[in-house]
Write a protein that holds these residues in place. Sequence first.
Motif, PDB file in Angstrom:
ATOM      1  N   VAL A   1       0.865  -1.171   0.000  1.00  0.00           N
ATOM      2  CA  VAL A   1       0.000   0.000   0.000  1.00  0.00           C
ATOM      3  C   VAL A   1       0.905   1.225   0.000  1.00  0.00           C
ATOM      4  O   VAL A   1       1.769   1.361   0.872  1.00  0.00           O
ATOM      5  N   ILE A   2       0.738   2.108  -0.976  1.00  0.00           N
ATOM      6  CA  ILE A   2       1.599   3.286  -1.123  1.00  0.00           C
ATOM      7  C   ILE A   2       0.847   4.518  -0.635  1.00  0.00           C
ATOM      8  O   ILE A   2      -0.226   4.835  -1.144  1.00  0.00           O
ATOM      9  N   ILE A   3       1.430   5.224   0.349  1.00  0.00           N
ATOM     10  CA  ILE A   3       0.810   6.437   0.889  1.00  0.00           C
ATOM     11  C   ILE A   3       1.826   7.577   0.864  1.00  0.00           C
ATOM     12  O   ILE A   3       2.688   7.664   1.740  1.00  0.00           O
ATOM     13  N   PRO A   4       1.772   8.474  -0.106  1.00  0.00           N
ATOM     14  CA  PRO A   4       2.581   9.697  -0.034  1.00  0.00           C
ATOM     15  C   PRO A   4       1.890  10.676   0.932  1.00  0.00           C
ATOM     16  O   PRO A   4       0.659  10.786   0.936  1.00  0.00           O
TER      17      PRO A   4
ATOM     18  N   GLY B   1       3.796  12.273  -7.343  1.00  0.00           N
ATOM     19  CA  GLY B   1       4.297  11.266  -8.260  1.00  0.00           C
ATOM     20  C   GLY B   1       5.719  10.849  -7.942  1.00  0.00           C
ATOM     21  O   GLY B   1       6.070   9.661  -8.034  1.00  0.00           O
ATOM     22  N   GLY B   2       6.551  11.813  -7.581  1.00  0.00           N
ATOM     23  CA  GLY B   2       7.923  11.487  -7.204  1.00  0.00           C
ATOM     24  C   GLY B   2       7.982  10.607  -5.968  1.00  0.00           C
ATOM     25  O   GLY B   2       8.829   9.703  -5.875  1.00  0.00           O
TER      26      GLY B   2
ATOM     27  N   THR C   1       4.913  14.911 -10.440  1.00  0.00           N
ATOM     28  CA  THR C   1       3.978  16.013 -10.305  1.00  0.00           C
ATOM     29  C   THR C   1       3.084  15.728  -9.099  1.00  0.00           C
ATOM     30  O   THR C   1       3.112  14.650  -8.527  1.00  0.00           O
ATOM     31  N   SER C   2       2.281  16.705  -8.737  1.00  0.00           N
ATOM     32  CA  SER C   2       1.308  16.501  -7.659  1.00  0.00           C
ATOM     33  C   SER C   2      -0.119  16.589  -8.177  1.00  0.00           C
ATOM     34  O   SER C   2      -1.063  16.743  -7.410  1.00  0.00           O
ATOM     35  N   TYR C   3      -0.267  16.492  -9.489  1.00  0.00           N
ATOM     36  CA  TYR C   3      -1.588  16.454 -10.111  1.00  0.00           C
ATOM     37  C   TYR C   3      -1.467  15.707 -11.426  1.00  0.00           C
ATOM     38  O   TYR C   3      -0.570  15.986 -12.220  1.00  0.00           O
ATOM     39  N   GLY C   4      -2.351  14.748 -11.657  1.00  0.00           N
ATOM     40  CA  GLY C   4      -2.423  14.083 -12.942  1.00  0.00           C
ATOM     41  C   GLY C   4      -1.466  12.934 -13.151  1.00  0.00           C
ATOM     42  O   GLY C   4      -1.519  12.269 -14.187  1.00  0.00           O
ATOM     43  N   GLU C   5      -0.594  12.667 -12.165  1.00  0.00           N
ATOM     44  CA  GLU C   5       0.372  11.585 -12.345  1.00  0.00           C
ATOM     45  C   GLU C   5      -0.322  10.222 -12.477  1.00  0.00           C
ATOM     46  O   GLU C   5       0.089   9.355 -13.252  1.00  0.00           O
TER      47      GLU C   5
END
Length: 481
Positions: free
Chosen positions: A236-239, A303-304, A407-411
């Motif tokens: 589970v990936i949580i940025p 995204g990074g 990015t922080s939108y649309g990735e």
Amino acid sequence: MEKQLDVFLMGTQTAAAAADGLADVPCVAAVTAMTGRAEASAVLMQVADRASAPLTMLLLKPEETEMGQRSVERMVQVATDTGAAWLYADRRTMKDGTCETARCTDCQLGSVRDDFDCGSVLLLRTDVLKAWRALRADEAELRYAALYDFRLFCMRRNEPTAVFHLGEMLYTEVERDLRKSGEKQFDYVDPRQRDVQVEMEQVCTRHLALIGALVADEQVADAPIEEGKFAVEASVIIPVRNRVRTIEDAVRSALGQQTTFAYNILVVDNHSTDGTTEVLQRLAQEDERCVHIIPQRDDLGIGGCWHLAVSDARCGRFSVQLDSDDLYSSPQTLQRIVSKFYDEKCAMVVGSYRMCNFQLETLPPGIIDHREWTDDNGRNNALRVNGLGAPRAFYTPLLRRYGVPNTSYGEDYALGLRFSREWKIGRIYDELYLCRRWEGNSDAALSNDRVNANNQYKDSLRTMEIRARQLRNAANKMGCQ
């Protein structure tokens, strides 16, 4: 001055109030009130039949629109100079007594979403409108998508100024919809809009076929999901950055999953300063499945952070999304997602979510299942819509191969488009996820400029994806000759 323009006032029975002053503009030949909406092909075809001047102007909201000084003459001048088939301009909006700017974005190859904002004043080349009308004469009637179909028709002219944005504030429009951007963004998934969406999909799919960008069934492959060895089956990936109010709920939601396989949670803490880091340190000490990662870099977007997590040796075979504001809706969510990968040999799985508040009470529009994604055509229809759904999960080796845009939108949308070009996408239409709305959401209330920047970026993603599909289809066609 030559009478170059016919003006049509759409959706009104009288030209009196809305046409105030238009008939006196030297270049205007006639002003006509039309009771129907231009979105219906029968109505737009009537406009094409009645128009006789070289240019045709549509006022889509005539009772709420006030043209600016010399705005009509300016639009006519630019349309004449550029040869634009479809010209649109920026505007001012009156919202609850306050005047705001409402700029549009430039049209590009990827501007194929049906809600592309051109405002409510359009200037069209009459000969192009009549050509569209002749083409549609023997085709099925469109109730909602005629203007969309005509814009795509103009885009297919392959002229740099076919659909041209005039970046000047030329009119003022009274805005009746006063909702914030975060409330408007889900309108298209409202079940009441289903008939509209089906028609829009048909128009978009036809356009993609005509420009050589359609992905056919035989071009989509099963994913080799059983290859390779991984530390765990799923991660589970949580940025996260500065979500002390919500992060513990999210992590515990992930820790509470009941599965037949081993999994972990990779939380990428992007240099939080509000106490989030301390919460994650405690949770990582309590349960070794919670892996707390702090990037060495300080230039990562969402995204990074995702790419950092999936590149980690501890990442599982499947990478599964959970945003730091949100929750899985049941302890079976993770199991259902992983089972879907194996059942359908898909490279990506997309679930459904329910909008709710912090008390988990449902908010409109409720469950968002993105049923516009179908097994038959979802990979193409994805280019028309602004999102694919949640939670999203990926076969990790392919995610590593393609990389996640920083990015922080649309990735996530970029990945969905890339995966759907080649691989099978699995869909789960039952509720798996709770999207909690609150004032801290990053998309709760965006400015017009921010909305435009987001839309422009996603249109650029569509441009890249459409071009990639065109090139692949052309290469395949050459290989068959």
